[in-house]
Every structure is written in structure tokens, then in C-alpha cells.
Design an enzyme around this catalytic site. Sequence first.
Site, PDB file in Angstrom:
ATOM      1  NE  ARG A 228      22.373   4.793  43.348  1.00 58.35           N
ATOM      2  CZ  ARG A 228      23.276   3.913  43.771  1.00 58.35           C
ATOM      3  NH1 ARG A 228      22.984   2.629  43.811  1.00 58.35           N
ATOM      4  NH2 ARG A 228      24.466   4.310  44.157  1.00 58.35           N
ATOM      5  CD  GLU A 319      29.359   1.132  47.125  1.00 57.42           C
ATOM      6  OE1 GLU A 319      28.489   0.648  47.863  1.00 57.42           O
ATOM      7  OE2 GLU A 319      30.136   0.449  46.428  1.00 57.42           O
ATOM      8  CD  GLU A 421      25.078   0.789  46.086  1.00 61.43           C
ATOM      9  OE1 GLU A 421      25.549  -0.351  46.281  1.00 61.43           O
ATOM     10  OE2 GLU A 421      25.614   1.635  45.366  1.00 61.43           O
TER      11      GLU A 421
END
Length: 525
Positions: A228, A319, A421
Amino acid sequence: MFHPRRTSRTLKTLLLPLAATLALTLLPAQSANAATPLTNPGFEANSTGTATPTGWTAHSATGQTAASFTEAGGHSGSYRLSHYSAAAYKVETYQYLSGLTNGTYKLTAWVRSGGGQNSAYLALKNCGSAEQRTDIPVSSSGWLRIVTSVAVTNNRCTISVTSDARAGNWINVDDLTFASGSSALSVKGSDVSSLAKSEAKGGVYKNSSGAPGDALAILRSAGQNYARLKVWVNPADGYNDKTHVLAVAKRVKAQGMKLLVDFHYSDTWADPGAQAKPAAWSGHSYSQLRTDVYHHTYDVLNALKAQGTTADMVQVGNEINGGMLWNEGSTSNWPQLAGLLNSGYDAVKAVSSGTTVAIHLAEGGDLAGTRWWFDNAVSNGVKFDIVGLSYYGYWHGTLADFQTTLDDAASRYGKPVYLAETAYPFRLDSEDATENIIDLASELVPGYAASPAGQTRWMKDVASIVEAVPNGRGLGVFYWESTWTAVTGNGWDPTDPSSGNGWENQALFGYDDRALPAMAWFSHR
């Protein structure tokens, strides 16, 4: 994640931005198959204190079969199987099945554990293929579902619950099923956004034997199959921009790994506490911002495609619990947020229709918050292919909270899910002058030490929870941030070259620069 903005103790109240690059190989939903009858799978045929439950056999090479017994307090029924003794013990409770049709079978069980054992696991063995195991995670209150699968080639198989425990350790097991099916993770990745800057500032990476090497090659050799990379628009330090993403993407693909691109739509960290617009977009109208999102997303992804490194997966926003591109894209204005997200989605698909688009939220143990967010997203027509959740056990609730939220998202929205994550410390002290985000024993998840073994166990256990998402919808896990070791000049603040890290004790390379044992989780099924 929330990003640290200082080096004092209050730093810990903020979460570091963690991006999630999930493997886009979507797993097909597994067909429902009739379960192969297990005798007494819920331990309801016996009452409290039965040492050898009906259908099961207890064995101990050290003569401690009494450490296996039934007792009240089942997951769904009245009773459960427990392993416990006031003295150290080794015990196995097993059931032998014969007359099976050869094929692949999956064992599912609900478990709890107080932790502390040398080992505690479910196993499928003597099935004609290699034994398969899944460790029992530490969860002293909430029940967890775990799975393991095996190829049966000799028409028989043994289902085993095994503990090698210290005095006072315990596990509970209940509601087992054994049916045709399989379990595995298609995504086993990590965020490597820090790598290019680390290397430029002198960062060194070594394999477990101490030989220097390419960090990506070391991660790949451990089993990582996805990387990522975050994208900032115009970062102060010049890293994590389009140019650097293109360069690292070539290396990722050269290692045979897939690529997740994480758009922050900012010049710096974007997370639940900060979603600042890029300076170049400041003062733009909402309509202009929609165009900005489309053009920026298309530009980066089309450049990747042109050099032969098409993104396999994309996160439109990082997020984004409170939205993005504040204030225009705040969750206080869902129609506008939906428009911005759909501009990103449309740009991704315009470059490559096969690229998967993820929506990524933090706080993976927050069932109510996750439902609220995605219910609003769906009602406002937000387009997405997959759900990604950040989950840090020291911030986001228990493992049971995480499993409940992840399972609910998969079923409620009918989408594959992944752990975008997570991380865990392998030690508490700092290698640089910056206080680590997690550096106190009181901050740790109960049952998981700040040690190489504790970090390894954490990763294996969260991977097992993702693997257990029903109907094959659990795609996998991304570790954050595997290569962010303590290197002078590669701190958290892109505007301050003297800033420190605060995260090096949660990397996958140790203070001696060697690959840590936790990389073993990449070899999860």
C-alpha cells in the site's frame, strides 16, 4: 489513523494515519454445505464437570486429562468445553471422524481464552494432508469465531482442541461445525509509504539472518503479496507524491506484489481528526473540488497504468469517519461528501474498470459508528466495492468488538471487507528521541506482550478473525507501517526534517534493522 502532532504524552490520544491497501482479489461467497455430523459439537450432551464429553476423547501425555472438562456457560447453549488447571498442564480434547468424502473441509468454533499459554489452538490432523491449525486468540470476555480448513484425502480426519498451558491458564470452546468449504486470506499486505524517504536518508533493511537487502524483497519472501502506498497532493518534503508513488510502484510490481493506492486528498496526513484541503485547492468551490478529486485521482492512476503498474485497489480517502476535504466534504453535508467520493470512484473506473474501490474508516471496533457512516453513504448513493476498517487493539475496543463490526459490515452491505490498518509493538522503548505512540505496559492489549512474540501473536490472531468473516468475505489484512524505522530525517512531520518517528517500535524491522518474526503472519493461509 489519527496522526501524532507532537512528542509529548498527549501525542498518544491521536491516531497515526494508517492506510489500507487491500488485495482486490475478491473471494467468491462459499456455498452452504450440510455440515458433517459431529457428535456433541456444543457439549450439550453432558452437564458440568464431565471429563470426557460424549463423542470426544481427552488425552494428556502427562496424565492431566482432568484439565479438560465441560462446564456451564456456553456460547449458545448451556455448556461449553474448558481447559484449565491450577498447575501447568498439557491436554488435548479430540474427535475422530471416518467415512468422510474426500475434499476440503472447514472447521468453525467459538472460543475464549485468558491467554498466557505456551500454545492453545484448534487443529485438523490425520486427514491425509498437512495438519492445519488456528491459534485461539486472547479474549477473556467476548466469544470469538475462528476457523481452519484442510484437504481430506484419506476419508478421515481428527478434530483437536489442544492446550500447552501454564498454571491457571484457561480456554473455552463451543459450537463447533465441520463442513465442506475452505478458508484463506487473499490479501496479506503492508503499507510501505515511508520506504522511499527512509532509503534516501540512509535507512537499511536486513533479512532475519542480518544480510542487507531490498525491504520489498524481504517482505515478499516472507509472504507479503500486496503493498500500500499513500498519495499526498503537494507534500512539504516532496515525498508520497505522484513521482515517488510511481517509482515505488515499479518496485512493488517487480516483486510480483499487487498495489493499493491510498488517496489522502491533502498535502499531509488525513485521518478522523484532520482532513485539510491541499493548498492548491484552497478557496475552491464545492463544484471545483469535485473536479479536483476526479482529475487528481485520474492523473495518478493513469500514470501508473501508462508505466505498466496499474493499481489493483484504491482507497478514495483515508480514515474518512468525519468526511474529507473539510468543510465542504464533512459528514455534516452528506450529499456533498457523496459527490466527492463518487468523483473519486468514477476516476478510478475510468482508468481501469477492474480496479477495486475501497472506503476506509478508522475505529474498527465501533459497530454503531460504522453502521451510521455506511448507512448514510448507501442512502446518499456512494459507490464503493469494498469496506476497509482500521483496528488497533489498544485504541479501538476488544477483538470481539472488531469481529462484530467487521462481520456486520460484510453482511449489512454485502461487500468484501478487510483490515486496512493494524500494528503492534515489539518493544516499548524508543530508538530515537521522540516518544513512541505506545510505550507503556498499561497501554497494551491484555494478553499480548510488547515483544517479538507478542507482535507475532497479535498479527496471527487478527488475521484469523478476518479469515473467519462468513461467506468468504474477509479479504485480508494490511500492516501499518512495516518499513517506518527510526531514520534521521524521516520523521512524522513532513514540514520538519528534525521530527522523530514515534512508530519505530511497531515496524516489522527491528532496531537492528533485521526482519522481525511477526512477518510470519504473511504466510497465513
